[in-house]
Motif scaffolding. Structure first.
Motif, PDB file in Angstrom:
ATOM      1  N   THR A  75       0.770  -1.136  -0.001  1.00  0.00           N
ATOM      2  CA  THR A  75      -0.004   0.054   0.163  1.00  0.00           C
ATOM      3  C   THR A  75       0.835   1.186  -0.100  1.00  0.00           C
ATOM      4  O   THR A  75       0.577   2.330  -0.710  1.00  0.00           O
ATOM      5  CB  THR A  75      -0.845   0.047   1.056  1.00  0.00           C
ATOM      6  OG1 THR A  75      -1.703  -1.144   1.106  1.00  0.00           O
ATOM      7  CG2 THR A  75      -1.957   1.116   1.187  1.00  0.00           C
ATOM      8  N   GLY A  76       2.169   1.202   0.843  1.00  0.00           N
ATOM      9  CA  GLY A  76       2.865   2.369   0.848  1.00  0.00           C
ATOM     10  C   GLY A  76       3.746   2.715  -0.568  1.00  0.00           C
ATOM     11  O   GLY A  76       3.580   3.891  -1.175  1.00  0.00           O
ATOM     12  N   ILE A  77       3.884   1.532  -1.250  1.00  0.00           N
ATOM     13  CA  ILE A  77       4.528   1.531  -2.777  1.00  0.00           C
ATOM     14  C   ILE A  77       3.490   2.149  -3.683  1.00  0.00           C
ATOM     15  O   ILE A  77       3.760   3.290  -4.314  1.00  0.00           O
ATOM     16  CB  ILE A  77       5.096   0.451  -3.264  1.00  0.00           C
ATOM     17  CG1 ILE A  77       6.294   0.048  -2.331  1.00  0.00           C
ATOM     18  CG2 ILE A  77       5.480   0.266  -4.633  1.00  0.00           C
ATOM     19  CD1 ILE A  77       6.620  -1.694  -2.447  1.00  0.00           C
ATOM     20  N   ALA A  78       2.204   1.874  -3.591  1.00  0.00           N
ATOM     21  CA  ALA A  78       1.105   2.396  -4.462  1.00  0.00           C
ATOM     22  C   ALA A  78       0.878   3.712  -4.079  1.00  0.00           C
ATOM     23  O   ALA A  78       0.687   4.478  -5.084  1.00  0.00           O
ATOM     24  CB  ALA A  78      -0.054   1.386  -4.261  1.00  0.00           C
ATOM     25  N   THR A  79       0.981   4.146  -2.904  1.00  0.00           N
ATOM     26  CA  THR A  79       0.853   5.402  -2.373  1.00  0.00           C
ATOM     27  C   THR A  79       1.802   6.381  -2.983  1.00  0.00           C
ATOM     28  O   THR A  79       1.533   7.487  -3.582  1.00  0.00           O
ATOM     29  CB  THR A  79       0.705   5.640  -1.015  1.00  0.00           C
ATOM     30  OG1 THR A  79      -0.329   4.793  -0.355  1.00  0.00           O
ATOM     31  CG2 THR A  79       0.421   6.926  -0.528  1.00  0.00           C
ATOM     32  N   ALA A  80       3.071   5.979  -3.048  1.00  0.00           N
ATOM     33  CA  ALA A  80       4.212   6.637  -3.425  1.00  0.00           C
ATOM     34  C   ALA A  80       4.173   6.950  -4.825  1.00  0.00           C
ATOM     35  O   ALA A  80       4.229   8.073  -5.510  1.00  0.00           O
ATOM     36  CB  ALA A  80       5.665   6.214  -3.274  1.00  0.00           C
ATOM     37  N   ASN A  81       3.676   6.058  -5.751  1.00  0.00           N
ATOM     38  CA  ASN A  81       3.548   6.096  -7.115  1.00  0.00           C
ATOM     39  C   ASN A  81       2.308   7.023  -7.261  1.00  0.00           C
ATOM     40  O   ASN A  81       2.365   7.672  -8.325  1.00  0.00           O
ATOM     41  CB  ASN A  81       3.122   4.616  -7.820  1.00  0.00           C
ATOM     42  CG  ASN A  81       4.455   3.770  -7.931  1.00  0.00           C
ATOM     43  OD1 ASN A  81       5.151   4.186  -9.004  1.00  0.00           O
ATOM     44  ND2 ASN A  81       4.747   2.746  -7.488  1.00  0.00           N
ATOM     45  N   LEU A  82       1.107   7.020  -6.529  1.00  0.00           N
ATOM     46  CA  LEU A  82       0.125   8.030  -6.853  1.00  0.00           C
ATOM     47  C   LEU A  82       0.604   9.427  -6.525  1.00  0.00           C
ATOM     48  O   LEU A  82       0.346  10.291  -7.485  1.00  0.00           O
ATOM     49  CB  LEU A  82      -0.808   7.600  -5.713  1.00  0.00           C
ATOM     50  CG  LEU A  82      -1.974   8.774  -5.420  1.00  0.00           C
ATOM     51  CD1 LEU A  82      -2.982   9.064  -6.942  1.00  0.00           C
ATOM     52  CD2 LEU A  82      -2.770   8.714  -4.374  1.00  0.00           C
ATOM     53  N   TYR A  83       1.409   9.804  -5.678  1.00  0.00           N
ATOM     54  CA  TYR A  83       1.911  10.953  -5.179  1.00  0.00           C
ATOM     55  C   TYR A  83       2.927  11.273  -6.563  1.00  0.00           C
ATOM     56  O   TYR A  83       2.756  12.401  -7.005  1.00  0.00           O
ATOM     57  CB  TYR A  83       2.812  11.216  -4.056  1.00  0.00           C
ATOM     58  CG  TYR A  83       2.118  11.388  -2.868  1.00  0.00           C
ATOM     59  CD1 TYR A  83       1.502  12.952  -2.786  1.00  0.00           C
ATOM     60  CD2 TYR A  83       1.616  10.555  -1.783  1.00  0.00           C
ATOM     61  CE1 TYR A  83       0.792  13.340  -1.762  1.00  0.00           C
ATOM     62  CE2 TYR A  83       0.941  11.131  -0.745  1.00  0.00           C
ATOM     63  CZ  TYR A  83       0.507  12.429  -0.448  1.00  0.00           C
ATOM     64  OH  TYR A  83       0.026  12.681   0.542  1.00  0.00           O
ATOM     65  N   ASN A  84       3.609  10.479  -6.924  1.00  0.00           N
ATOM     66  CA  ASN A  84       4.573  10.516  -7.991  1.00  0.00           C
ATOM     67  C   ASN A  84       3.925  11.025  -9.179  1.00  0.00           C
ATOM     68  O   ASN A  84       4.189  11.933 -10.117  1.00  0.00           O
ATOM     69  CB  ASN A  84       5.420   9.497  -8.376  1.00  0.00           C
ATOM     70  CG  ASN A  84       6.718   9.054  -7.202  1.00  0.00           C
ATOM     71  OD1 ASN A  84       7.089   8.202  -7.263  1.00  0.00           O
ATOM     72  ND2 ASN A  84       6.785   9.925  -6.295  1.00  0.00           N
ATOM     73  N   ARG A  85       2.949  10.346  -9.674  1.00  0.00           N
ATOM     74  CA  ARG A  85       2.195  10.376 -11.037  1.00  0.00           C
ATOM     75  C   ARG A  85       1.567  11.887 -10.635  1.00  0.00           C
ATOM     76  O   ARG A  85       1.171  12.654 -11.923  1.00  0.00           O
ATOM     77  CB  ARG A  85       1.082   9.461 -10.924  1.00  0.00           C
ATOM     78  CG  ARG A  85       1.847   8.300 -11.581  1.00  0.00           C
ATOM     79  CD  ARG A  85       1.032   7.139 -11.205  1.00  0.00           C
ATOM     80  NE  ARG A  85       1.764   6.064 -12.103  1.00  0.00           N
ATOM     81  CZ  ARG A  85       2.825   5.318 -11.790  1.00  0.00           C
ATOM     82  NH1 ARG A  85       3.600   5.838 -10.743  1.00  0.00           N
ATOM     83  NH2 ARG A  85       3.427   4.351 -12.599  1.00  0.00           N
ATOM     84  N   ILE A  86       0.926  12.276  -9.659  1.00  0.00           N
ATOM     85  CA  ILE A  86       0.295  13.713  -9.554  1.00  0.00           C
ATOM     86  C   ILE A  86       1.480  14.932  -9.779  1.00  0.00           C
ATOM     87  O   ILE A  86       1.165  15.882 -10.456  1.00  0.00           O
ATOM     88  CB  ILE A  86      -0.349  13.837  -8.259  1.00  0.00           C
ATOM     89  CG1 ILE A  86      -1.362  13.081  -7.947  1.00  0.00           C
ATOM     90  CG2 ILE A  86      -0.551  15.453  -8.025  1.00  0.00           C
ATOM     91  CD1 ILE A  86      -2.240  13.055  -6.677  1.00  0.00           C
ATOM     92  N   ASN A  87       2.562  14.719  -9.080  1.00  0.00           N
ATOM     93  CA  ASN A  87       3.736  15.593  -9.109  1.00  0.00           C
ATOM     94  C   ASN A  87       4.301  15.593 -10.529  1.00  0.00           C
ATOM     95  O   ASN A  87       4.671  16.859 -10.946  1.00  0.00           O
ATOM     96  CB  ASN A  87       4.854  15.363  -8.111  1.00  0.00           C
ATOM     97  CG  ASN A  87       4.460  15.596  -6.705  1.00  0.00           C
ATOM     98  OD1 ASN A  87       3.191  16.448  -6.478  1.00  0.00           O
ATOM     99  ND2 ASN A  87       5.006  15.071  -5.759  1.00  0.00           N
ATOM    100  N   VAL A  88       4.533  14.549 -11.089  1.00  0.00           N
ATOM    101  CA  VAL A  88       5.209  14.343 -12.417  1.00  0.00           C
ATOM    102  C   VAL A  88       4.285  15.191 -13.540  1.00  0.00           C
ATOM    103  O   VAL A  88       4.554  15.925 -14.318  1.00  0.00           O
ATOM    104  CB  VAL A  88       5.716  13.190 -12.910  1.00  0.00           C
ATOM    105  CG1 VAL A  88       6.049  13.065 -14.126  1.00  0.00           C
ATOM    106  CG2 VAL A  88       6.686  12.533 -11.966  1.00  0.00           C
ATOM    107  N   THR A  89       2.863  14.673 -13.474  1.00  0.00           N
ATOM    108  CA  THR A  89       2.012  15.355 -14.371  1.00  0.00           C
ATOM    109  C   THR A  89       1.913  16.778 -14.320  1.00  0.00           C
ATOM    110  O   THR A  89       1.778  17.538 -15.196  1.00  0.00           O
ATOM    111  CB  THR A  89       0.502  14.607 -14.122  1.00  0.00           C
ATOM    112  OG1 THR A  89       0.627  13.305 -14.324  1.00  0.00           O
ATOM    113  CG2 THR A  89      -0.324  15.239 -14.930  1.00  0.00           C
TER     114      THR A  89
END
Length: 159
Positions: free
Chosen positions: A133-147
């Motif tokens: 769940t932590g890895i998935a959450t980090a990916n969520l934040y990354n996708r928001i920040n990169v976009t």
């Protein structure tokens, strides 16, 4: 330095930002409850953010890992974890899982049984659920920040 496309969606949608912050706190509470070292969670978050090119999260997770007792020497080689002896077998399993979960598009079997089983060998169900769940959450934040092209200004962050 290039400007962000927009303010962080977490600023524009404070209720979402608060919910995600609560999720983050819950994950670290779960990590403590399930004997998953916070340092391991930070290493996973850092590796995910490196892969995704999210400077905001690379900076944040590096700083948080240092505050949690991680060493600068280990943080400097997270991207080359396979080529160094600086990580335990359990940490290597967490980093491999982090990479597999982040690179879903690269393989027909993005999270192979071998990677999952290696992580399951070192982490019980609660710790593994927290890590996933932590890895998935980090990916969520990354996708928001990169976009939205969020940028970190390290010199401003230190002042």
């Amino acid at each position: 330095m290039e400007q962000s496309r927009m303010n962080s969606p977490m600023m524009s949608l404070p209720e979402v930002g608060q919910s995600l912050q609560a999720l983050g706190k819950a994950l670290f509470g779960s990590a403590e409850k399930n004997a998953l070292p916070a340092r391991t969670l930070f290493l996973a978050y850092l590796r995910v953010s490196q892969i995704n090119g999210d400077s905001v999260c690379v900076d944040l997770h590096s700083r948080n890992a240092l505050a949690a007792g991680e060493t600068a020497e280990r943080l400097l080689v997270v991207s080359a974890w396979r080529e160094t002896s600086n990580f335990t077998d359990a940490e290597r399993a967490a980093l491999a899982l982090s990479e597999s979960m982040t690179r879903l598009h690269d393989l027909t079997d993005p999270v192979p049984d071998k990677v999952y089983e290696e992580a399951a060998h070192y982490y019980d169900e609660g710790a593994l659920a927290t890590l996933i769940t932590g890895i998935a959450t980090a990916n969520l934040y990354n996708r928001i920040n990169v976009t939205t092209k969020q940028r970190v200004d390290v010199s401003a962050a230190r002042n």
